[in-house]
Design a protein around this motif. Structure first.
Motif, short mmCIF file in Angstrom:
data_model
loop_
_atom_site.label_atom_id
_atom_site.label_comp_id
_atom_site.label_asym_id
_atom_site.label_seq_id
_atom_site.Cartn_x
_atom_site.Cartn_y
_atom_site.Cartn_z
N PRO A 68 0.86 -1.16 0.11
CA PRO A 68 -0.28 -0.02 -0.02
C PRO A 68 0.84 1.18 -0.12
N LEU A 69 0.45 2.10 -0.95
CA LEU A 69 1.31 3.55 -0.95
C LEU A 69 1.64 3.95 0.40
N ASP A 70 0.56 4.13 1.09
CA ASP A 70 0.70 4.76 2.36
C ASP A 70 1.74 4.16 3.45
N ARG A 71 2.35 3.29 3.03
CA ARG A 71 3.11 2.56 4.06
C ARG A 71 4.42 2.56 3.58
N LEU A 72 4.75 3.53 2.56
CA LEU A 72 6.02 3.53 1.98
C LEU A 72 6.42 5.32 2.32
N ILE A 73 7.86 5.29 2.07
CA ILE A 73 8.41 6.63 2.08
C ILE A 73 7.65 7.87 1.60
N ALA A 74 7.76 9.12 2.26
CA ALA A 74 6.94 10.14 1.47
C ALA A 74 6.98 10.42 0.10
N GLY A 75 8.57 10.24 -0.26
CA GLY A 75 8.72 10.29 -1.81
C GLY A 75 8.33 9.38 -2.50
N TRP A 76 7.86 7.98 -2.08
CA TRP A 76 7.07 7.46 -3.05
C TRP A 76 5.68 7.57 -2.96
N GLN A 77 5.12 7.98 -1.67
CA GLN A 77 3.83 8.51 -1.71
C GLN A 77 3.48 9.49 -2.45
N GLN A 78 4.32 10.51 -2.87
CA GLN A 78 3.99 11.78 -3.64
C GLN A 78 4.31 11.33 -5.14
N GLY A 79 5.69 10.47 -5.37
CA GLY A 79 6.06 10.45 -6.54
C GLY A 79 5.46 9.22 -7.55
N ILE A 80 4.78 8.37 -6.98
CA ILE A 80 4.17 7.36 -7.64
C ILE A 80 2.77 7.61 -8.17
N PRO A 81 1.91 8.24 -7.61
CA PRO A 81 0.46 8.65 -8.00
C PRO A 81 0.56 9.30 -9.41
N GLY A 82 -0.14 9.04 -10.14
CA GLY A 82 -0.19 9.61 -11.55
C GLY A 82 0.52 8.72 -12.55
N MET A 83 1.38 7.91 -11.92
CA MET A 83 2.13 6.98 -12.88
C MET A 83 0.86 5.82 -13.22
N LYS A 84 1.24 5.22 -14.73
CA LYS A 84 0.40 4.15 -15.26
C LYS A 84 1.19 2.92 -15.33
N VAL A 85 0.34 1.66 -15.16
CA VAL A 85 0.95 0.63 -15.25
C VAL A 85 1.54 0.39 -16.69
N GLY A 86 2.69 -0.39 -16.38
CA GLY A 86 3.66 -0.26 -17.90
C GLY A 86 4.78 0.82 -17.77
N GLY A 87 4.47 1.81 -16.78
CA GLY A 87 5.63 2.74 -16.90
C GLY A 87 6.84 2.59 -16.10
N ARG A 88 7.83 3.27 -16.28
CA ARG A 88 9.12 3.31 -15.49
C ARG A 88 9.38 4.69 -15.28
N ARG A 89 9.63 4.90 -13.92
CA ARG A 89 9.64 6.49 -13.33
C ARG A 89 11.04 6.43 -12.47
N LYS A 90 11.72 7.54 -12.50
CA LYS A 90 13.02 7.84 -11.65
C LYS A 90 12.60 8.74 -10.65
#
Length: 123
Positions: A68-90
């Motif tokens: 669950p995103l809410d159990r991860l570091i804040a950088g992931w909580q803020q940086g992953i939303p908006g990403m779509k399946v099949g994507g790669r993000r730095k």
């Protein structure tokens, strides 16, 4: 062409670490979109900004992780939303959005971290 079936490589960064979260899409996915509070299935690679040394990788364990995103570091909580399946993000994550300032009790506290995240699924 980026191969999402293989472990990513991270080039050593140049210059000072950023003060804020940096989000760079390497590959834009075309599947379901991650939302705040979603559970994500990801493959990821993490390296320290200053040394370029890998500190963690789901690739090294041979399987993705599901969190669950809410159990991860804040950088992931803020940086992953908006990403779509099949994507790669730095994500370049400063200490205040990762494991806190130096001396916070985590081996990575005080460090800016770089993650390359492949989004495999959301629920």
């Amino acid at each position: 062409m980026t191969d999402l079936n293989s472990k990513p490589e991270i080039d050593a960064p140049e210059g000072p670490a950023p003060e804020g979260l940096e989000i760079v899409d390497i590959v834009v996915g075309d599947g379901a979109e991650a939302t705040p509070g979603a559970t994500v299935d990801v493959h990821y690679l993490g390296v320290a900004y200053d040394s370029g040394e890998e500190f963690d990788s789901s690739w090294g364990r041979g399987q993705s992780i599901n969190f669950p995103l809410d159990r991860l570091i804040a950088g992931w909580q803020q940086g992953i939303p908006g990403m779509k399946v099949g994507g790669r993000r730095k994500l370049v994550v400063p200490p205040h959005l990762a494991y806190g300032p130096a001396g916070s009790g985590h081996q990575l506290s005080g460090q800016t971290l770089i993650f390359v995240i492949d989004l495999l699924g959301v629920s």
